[in-house]
Scaffold this active site. Structure first.
Site, PDB file in Angstrom:
ATOM      1  N   ASP A  70       0.528  -0.989   0.039  1.00 45.05           N
ATOM      2  CA  ASP A  70       0.005  -0.089  -0.168  1.00 45.05           C
ATOM      3  C   ASP A  70       0.684   1.063   0.076  1.00 45.05           C
ATOM      4  O   ASP A  70       1.384   1.578   1.280  1.00 45.05           O
ATOM      5  CB  ASP A  70      -1.077  -0.205   1.310  1.00 45.05           C
ATOM      6  CG  ASP A  70      -1.699   1.357   1.171  1.00 45.05           C
ATOM      7  OD1 ASP A  70      -1.655   2.449   0.736  1.00 45.05           O
ATOM      8  OD2 ASP A  70      -3.404   1.186   1.503  1.00 45.05           O
ATOM      9  N   HIS A  71       1.126   1.836  -0.805  1.00 44.21           N
ATOM     10  CA  HIS A  71       1.972   2.635  -1.090  1.00 44.21           C
ATOM     11  C   HIS A  71       1.902   4.169   0.121  1.00 44.21           C
ATOM     12  O   HIS A  71       2.687   4.488  -0.120  1.00 44.21           O
ATOM     13  CB  HIS A  71       2.220   4.015  -2.774  1.00 44.21           C
ATOM     14  CG  HIS A  71       0.951   4.331  -3.083  1.00 44.21           C
ATOM     15  ND1 HIS A  71       0.017   4.227  -3.408  1.00 44.21           N
ATOM     16  CD2 HIS A  71       1.257   5.746  -3.521  1.00 44.21           C
ATOM     17  CE1 HIS A  71      -0.834   4.826  -4.151  1.00 44.21           C
ATOM     18  NE2 HIS A  71       0.073   6.624  -3.652  1.00 44.21           N
ATOM     19  N   HIS A  78      -5.487   2.862   1.428  1.00 45.32           N
ATOM     20  CA  HIS A  78      -4.777   3.583   1.910  1.00 45.32           C
ATOM     21  C   HIS A  78      -5.669   4.860   2.989  1.00 45.32           C
ATOM     22  O   HIS A  78      -5.217   5.082   4.185  1.00 45.32           O
ATOM     23  CB  HIS A  78      -4.631   4.910   0.939  1.00 45.32           C
ATOM     24  CG  HIS A  78      -4.448   4.421  -0.131  1.00 45.32           C
ATOM     25  ND1 HIS A  78      -3.874   3.516  -0.210  1.00 45.32           N
ATOM     26  CD2 HIS A  78      -4.820   4.460  -1.921  1.00 45.32           C
ATOM     27  CE1 HIS A  78      -3.273   2.610  -1.880  1.00 45.32           C
ATOM     28  NE2 HIS A  78      -3.832   3.734  -2.851  1.00 45.32           N
TER      29      HIS A  78
END
Ligand code: NDP
Ligand code: BG6
Length: 484
Positions: free
Chosen positions: A178-179, A241
């Site tokens: 999950d960047h 996110h």
């Protein structure tokens, strides 16, 4: 922030889908920056694979173009670029066929170094690749596999994906990206909470009135219509996110900053999320046309689409620390500005000693982007004569300004995450049970939309639909402005 670089041992990184958008826009530039900062050791190898008929030279040319396009000109250095391109190799491989896997084995190093397989391909290929790697005998104890979102589109498909990965890999070898977790300020949230004595005593329902988490984008769906229209804001942004940001804000202090200690605490938050039963607690929106701006439906080329490009919701974390504290989440495309932040609104003072004046409540805002930093709004005396007049001011800590004075660069999330894979550090990656629990909370909300009115329209460049404002107004609160 590149001052202290922890070197890593030589590694092999195999990028499946190396000719695609993610590889060109994010991975190749991230690896270049790590080499430029002295973190990529001599002998490190990046092996790209895809169906395209390229040889190593062709792939280097593609990577070189990606560097031109996605690395700022001032950071491109001819010598570093040459060294970086020398690390690259390429194998033409169609992962849907049994051929080519032995060739891959022949290209890998045999000195026992860590090997990471980065699956930068559509999710339908994940199973085939995991199987192909296993069949070719390419899974060793220090092998890692990296997968990108979407990690399923509901609980059932997330479970199926986890089961598929578990056939060939141990959980300790699986890196689910999950960047958002790789963003500097998101990591700073943990430093702020757990490396300062100041906030933790106040970090609970006694002192906090509510929390707002906003990820607003000014862009639309940017040519991703077929993908996005099938997914929508809830699956694209909230399930991953925004819930991850909520977890980091709400979790208990882990005993140590170690992968499972952190992930256990995040999981407890997800498990403590109350199911949303009241449809009025969730607002979905879809942007309409306005002047020259196209509508969502026009951009998605689906005139009847009911996919949401905006979601706002009120979540509750049902535990001692957060009882009665709403967490308001919102995200959307084509909003007024690009702003991501977590805002902690503290309670009002219990009694004002200043006649006729109500001091403004304190607000701690952690800005993820742009202008990364932290601000704390305070009430102070208005300077000068004229009696005891109060005014609000902010204590500002701008990472952007701090970096500018040191000449350092804000690293992209992928730089941190790729190197964590190589180091074998899973702290900033999602565990399978986190992903499943998040879907388990999201699924009923999406299911309830089957019998609900379509998304509310909103104007491009606005703060989203009116109903989203009402979500807070009815609780006597208001959203922070979406200001850049
Ligand atoms: P692209 O469609 O741009 O790239 C897909 C890649 O897969 C290409 O390199 C393609 O190369 C390769 N490929 C396709 N079919 C095969 C096959 N049969 N065998 C081997 N290789 C194949 O996708 P993206 O780069 O945008 O996305 C990749 C993954 O990352 C997806 O899961 C996406 O959801 C995820 N992701 C992407 C983000 C982004 O910013 N792009 C952000 C977050 C997640 P070729 O045609 O040469 O085979
Ligand atoms: C991705 C979503 O995961 O995150 C995109 O698929 C979104 O729709 C993007 O635009 C936002 O990321 P960032 O880092 O630009 O805030």
């Amino acid at each position: 922030m590149t001052a202290r670089v922890i070197p890593v041992d030589p590694f092999d990184l195999v990028v499946f889908g190396a000719t695609g958008d993610l590889a060109r826009r994010k991975l190749i530039p991230a690896l270049y920056h790590r080499l430029a900062d002295g973190q990529m050791p001599d002998g490190a190898r990046i092996i790209g694979t895809a169906r395209s008929a390229l040889d190593a030279e062709g792939f280097r040319a593609l990577a070189s173009e990606a560097l031109e396009a996605f690395v700022p000109a001032e950071a491109l250095d001819a010598d570093i670029r040459g060294r970086f391109l020398n690390c690259l190799d390429y194998l033409q491989l169609d992962v849907s066929t049994p051929e080519g896997w032995e060739d891959l084995r022949g290209m890998l190093s045999t000195d026992g170094r860590p090997c990471a397989y980065y699956l930068s391909v559509a999710p339908r290929f994940f199973g085939m690749i995991a199987e192909g790697i296993g069949r070719a005998g390419l899974v060793e104890p220090n092998t890692r596999i990296v997968v990108e979102k979407p990690l399923g589109r509901d609980l059932a498909s997330a479970r199926a994906l986890n089961a598929q990965l578990a056939e060939g890999f141990d959980e300790s070898q699986i890196y689910r990206i999950d960047h958002y977790l790789g963003k500097e300020t998101v990591q700073n949230l943990m430093a702020l909470r757990f490396a300062n004595a100041l906030f933790e005593p106040l970090w609970n329902a006694r002192h906090i009135d509510h929390v707002q988490i906003t990820v607003a984008e000014s862009v639309g769906i940017e040519g991703r219509g077929p993908y996005y229209d099938h997914v929508g804001a809830m699956r694209d942004m909230v399930q991953n996110h925004l819930l991850q940001l909520l977890c980091l804000t709400a979790m208990e202090p882990p005993a140590r900053f170690e992968p499972d200690a952190v992930r256990d605490e995040k999981l407890k938050v997800l498990r403590a999320l109350e199911p949303i039963d009241d449809p009025a607690d969730v607002v979905r929106g879809q942007y309409r046309a306005n002047g020259t701006a196209k509508s969502y439906r026009e951009e998605a080329e689906n005139p009847d689409s009911t996919t949401e490009s905006f979601v706002a919701l009120r979540a509750r974390v049902s535990n001692w620390r957060w009882s009665g504290v709403p967490f308001y989440l919102r995200t959307g495309k084509r909003l007024r500005n690009r702003v991501s932040e977590i805002a902690i609104r503290f309670r009002d003072v219990p009694h004002s000693i200043f006649p006729g004046v109500a001091p403004l409540p304190n607000m701690l805002a952690i800005r993820l982007q742009p202008d990364e930093g932290i601000t704390l709004s305070m009430t102070v005396k208005d300077p000068g004569p004229g009696g005891m007049r109060l005014t609000d001011t902010t204590l500002d800590m701008s990472f952007a300004e701090r970096l500018a004075t040191t000449g350092m660069r804000m690293p992209d999330a992928y730089e941190r995450l790729v190197m964590d894979v190589i180091r074998g550090d899973q702290t900033l990656f999602m565990r399978g049970d986190e992903v499943e629990t998040a879907w388990g909370w999201i699924d009923p909300i999406i299911a309830a939309w089957q019998s609900a009115p379509p998304p509310r329209p909103y104007d491009p460049g606005s703060s989203g639909p009116e109903d989203a404002l009402m979500l807070l107004h009815r609780d006597g609160r208001r959203w922070r402005e979406i200001e850049a």
